[in-house]
Design a protein around this motif. Sequence first.
Motif, short mmCIF file in Angstrom:
data_model
loop_
_atom_site.label_atom_id
_atom_site.label_comp_id
_atom_site.label_asym_id
_atom_site.label_seq_id
_atom_site.Cartn_x
_atom_site.Cartn_y
_atom_site.Cartn_z
N ASP A 1 -13.43 30.79 8.26
CA ASP A 1 -12.11 30.27 7.93
C ASP A 1 -12.20 28.89 7.28
N VAL A 2 -11.11 28.53 6.61
CA VAL A 2 -10.98 27.18 6.04
C VAL A 2 -9.78 26.50 6.67
N PHE A 3 -9.73 25.19 6.53
CA PHE A 3 -8.60 24.44 7.07
C PHE A 3 -7.32 24.78 6.31
N ASP A 4 -6.23 24.84 7.06
CA ASP A 4 -4.91 24.78 6.44
C ASP A 4 -4.88 23.60 5.48
N THR A 5 -4.30 23.78 4.30
CA THR A 5 -4.30 22.71 3.30
C THR A 5 -3.63 21.44 3.84
N TRP A 6 -2.66 21.61 4.76
CA TRP A 6 -2.01 20.43 5.32
C TRP A 6 -2.94 19.64 6.22
N PHE A 7 -3.98 20.29 6.74
CA PHE A 7 -4.92 19.56 7.58
C PHE A 7 -5.62 18.47 6.78
N THR A 8 -5.88 18.76 5.50
CA THR A 8 -6.47 17.74 4.62
C THR A 8 -5.40 16.83 4.04
N SER A 9 -4.28 17.41 3.60
CA SER A 9 -3.22 16.60 3.00
C SER A 9 -2.63 15.59 3.99
N SER A 10 -2.67 15.94 5.27
CA SER A 10 -2.14 15.01 6.28
C SER A 10 -3.02 13.79 6.45
N LEU A 11 -4.15 13.77 5.77
CA LEU A 11 -5.08 12.64 5.83
C LEU A 11 -4.99 11.76 4.58
N THR A 12 -3.94 11.91 3.78
CA THR A 12 -3.92 11.12 2.54
C THR A 12 -4.05 9.62 2.79
N PRO A 13 -3.47 9.03 3.85
CA PRO A 13 -3.73 7.60 4.08
C PRO A 13 -5.21 7.32 4.34
N GLN A 14 -5.86 8.21 5.10
CA GLN A 14 -7.27 8.01 5.41
C GLN A 14 -8.16 8.30 4.21
N LEU A 15 -7.79 9.32 3.42
CA LEU A 15 -8.58 9.64 2.22
C LEU A 15 -8.58 8.46 1.26
N ALA A 16 -7.42 7.83 1.09
CA ALA A 16 -7.29 6.74 0.12
C ALA A 16 -7.94 5.45 0.62
N VAL B 1 0.84 -1.19 0.00
CA VAL B 1 0.00 0.00 0.00
C VAL B 1 0.89 1.24 0.00
N VAL B 2 0.68 2.10 -0.98
CA VAL B 2 1.50 3.29 -1.19
C VAL B 2 0.68 4.53 -0.86
N ASP C 1 -15.60 6.04 6.84
CA ASP C 1 -16.71 5.62 5.99
C ASP C 1 -16.61 4.16 5.57
N GLN C 2 -15.38 3.61 5.50
CA GLN C 2 -15.17 2.21 5.12
C GLN C 2 -14.18 1.60 6.12
N PRO C 3 -14.61 1.43 7.37
CA PRO C 3 -13.68 1.00 8.41
C PRO C 3 -13.02 -0.35 8.13
N GLN C 4 -13.76 -1.29 7.52
CA GLN C 4 -13.16 -2.61 7.26
C GLN C 4 -12.06 -2.50 6.21
N ARG C 5 -12.31 -1.74 5.16
CA ARG C 5 -11.30 -1.52 4.12
C ARG C 5 -10.08 -0.79 4.71
N HIS C 6 -10.37 0.23 5.52
CA HIS C 6 -9.29 0.99 6.14
C HIS C 6 -8.41 0.08 7.00
N ALA C 7 -9.03 -0.81 7.76
CA ALA C 7 -8.27 -1.70 8.62
C ALA C 7 -7.36 -2.64 7.83
N GLN C 8 -7.78 -2.99 6.61
CA GLN C 8 -6.97 -3.88 5.77
C GLN C 8 -5.79 -3.15 5.14
N LEU C 9 -5.90 -1.84 4.96
CA LEU C 9 -4.89 -1.09 4.21
C LEU C 9 -4.04 -0.18 5.09
N PHE C 10 -4.37 -0.05 6.36
CA PHE C 10 -3.72 0.90 7.25
C PHE C 10 -3.18 0.18 8.46
N PRO C 11 -1.93 0.45 8.87
CA PRO C 11 -0.97 1.40 8.30
C PRO C 11 -0.52 0.99 6.89
#
Length: 889
Positions: free
Chosen positions: A521-536, A45-46, A541-551
Amino acid sequence: MRTPVDIASLPSHFDSVAAEQKWDEQWAQDGTYRFDEQAAGPRYVVDTPPPTVSGSLHVGHVFSYTQTDVLARHRRMQGRNVFYPMGWDDNGLPTERRVQNYFHVRCEAGVPSQPDRRFEMADDAKRKAEPPTKVSRADFIELCLQLTHEDEKAFKALWQRLALSVDWALEYSTISKHSRRMAQLSFLDLVKKGEAYSHEAPTMWDVDFRTAVAQAEVEDRPMRGAYHDLRFGVKGSEESFVISTTRPELLPACVGVAAHPEDERYKPLFGREAVTPLFRVPVRIFPSPLVDPEKGTGILMVCTFGDATDVIWWRDEKLPLRQIVDRGGRLEKVVFGTEGWPSEQPEAANAYYERLAGQTVKEAQKRIVELLRDPAGSATTVHEAPLQAEPKLIEHPVKFFEKGDRPLEFITTRQWFVRVLAHKQELIEAGDRIAWHPDFMRLRFKNWTENLNLDWCISRQRYFGVPFPVWYPLDAAGRPDYEHPIVADPESMPVDPTTDVPKGYAEAQRDQPGGFTAESDVFDTWFTSSLTPQLATGWSDQPQRHAQLFPMDVRPQSHEIIRTWAFYTIAKAWLHERQIPWRNVAISGWVLDPDRKKMSKSKGNVLTPIGLLDKYGSDAVRYWSLSARLGVDTAFDEKVLTVGRRLVTKLFNAGKLVLGLEGAAGPAAAITHPVDKGFQFRLRETVERASAALEEMDYATALDHVERFFWSRFTDAYLELVKGRARDEQDAAGRASAVASLRLGLHALLRLLAPYLPYVTEEVWSWRFAADPGASPSVHRAAWPVAAEWDAVGATLDDAAAFDAVAAALETVHRAKTAAQASVGRHLARLVLRADPETSRALGHGLGDLAAATRAPRVELETETGAELSVSAIELAPQPPAGDKAGAN
């Protein structure tokens, strides 16, 4: 299984552009790089860096993203189910700046929306002649979405041409509905855990972007400045002292004076009050160990605010707040003699300050220096000019927002923060649980974390970003209650509080007393970018898939954003799940220009990759990227692309030669000749070395092993030695052994080079190997070579010695021919070699191959103890008449 190609019908040259287009389409059609959601077995997983969509890509992007791709390709060939997404970081200040410049617009609150209005790219003449067009927030966001969509298409086309083996079904953007929801859920989770909070305090502020910035986004830049020696008075006495300051324009905001507690010069002053020149404001003199006695005069003025230390003193010493720099970088109008602005001579103070109000910081500095030359402004009983001498020019580091043009100021504003200072040790320990490649990069993360002195400021006073899902109740007087924010329910996210209404309220209550107001105000862009593992992976929203791919398995990134992207991602994973986000971090270096300066648009030394791809082909450009090691800054050198193109050409031609040989491709057991077996022994060693290096993510060393073998062992030696025997119809066993060995060698080398040179390896693979029974139709889905494949060959060290000796002899003869001013293809009448007994014995296994390769009727051996391998005698055969090709190979 594909249909074999008639080798004789192949073109004489490799057409890289045609191959790129053909194989891109074929890979997409076949789903060659698709992640299988249902497949069991090991995954890889990349966490792919989402490039900032704010203009064109440059060779630095090619450099780092190709390095990621070779790791993913290698793991895929090992049988891993590779999860390799691609995201687009398409919100934040870089995008806003690009949109502002591209359309020549400026977003301003209160401007009505004109959704039907169309904007085109502004030309330079318009930008110079006209002020920017003011647009509403809604229209500005629409322009951002419009331009980023076009940029993403161009970026994607380049990535595909570069053969990045991402699964485009996993594509995402950081401003999409999904990403906005994930970011807002992250915020909600942090609020519930008490890790996110709102606070009004001095914050680093960019006066051009008019937004707060985080510590991680700040950089020091050398700037010319000056020390100004100003004489202060001491209240109730004739005493005085001199302060050296680089920021005389902040004198009206002076709220204290500090010196080191052990400084004998100033000990008598502690607890008394100083009087400032010009404005004659009494301020407390106090001791502080933060003062450097060796700097300047050893005593300094504390202003609100000149730097981060001023903030510490203001907070710890409970000093008054006198903010004079506004959010646009100009001095605000203040009145001395009113509450909070004391002065012993308010009329004179206001006369001086009127000369400064409304000026930019830089303009105010110039003006106050002139005012300080006025003896009437003295704070002492001796009426002399407060400026004691001409300013002393210096160069010193000044803090800037990394994307800003003017120095940062400290402005008191209300911002949202995430707690990181309280978790520094846990975050350092989390960093230590991750394998860093190269390992010394771990220290950069650790040092950054240890030296943090501010919590993470996550709010930005901008427009194109993920909004805070927050409203504030208004009291009867219409004042916001910041202590009791209304946070949206998770089911309603993503929300935009400027258009959506909180539960229990109606739209008519917006900005009305007793109603609510939106967080703008809006979030600092890093606040969203720091979630790239979670976004992918899908996270909440998909906890079972997340558990298979994370870390995840690996995060590739460059070293300058360890303090931002790596740190914030580690912080988010720990704060949300007490987990690390990935097991490995692969840190790439920078691409430098030929003068070894970092490439950047501002310096005008950036190279765009399209011209290089057109000239050299994608494989050659990838070769250049993959010749550089992780973590090492590399100067761009076009000669390396030439070397890469030469390798591509040689592999193409070698493939035609080997696969054009007549005869069936026998099994490994058909390899019986000692020279063939010795070649396979060395090939097996190369496979083991390259594989070991790639396991450590040292792709450059792996490439070096394979490339050296390809040139020195395969093409320059082995092909030349055995191509005659591979065509010899009189020696059936020798011929079968040579053909089987050549094909096994090519088969292995194509797989070894496939992650580096995906187009030419796929092209050559498709000619024959894709049609083999049970074979993968793509080299990129073929199995990575492993040592066990050579067990059936049964090669020994004696075989390896035979191959080494014959290869060394061939090189020795070539040198002798060159010394005799003959081409390496010149026929010989006689060839005598001298060697020691052991080498002679090894050479005896390959004299026939050596004679054919050197164009000699036979090879004579002279054995002599202690002799080095050399040509004892060489006689050139007569040159055939011009045009006579008889006997030529």
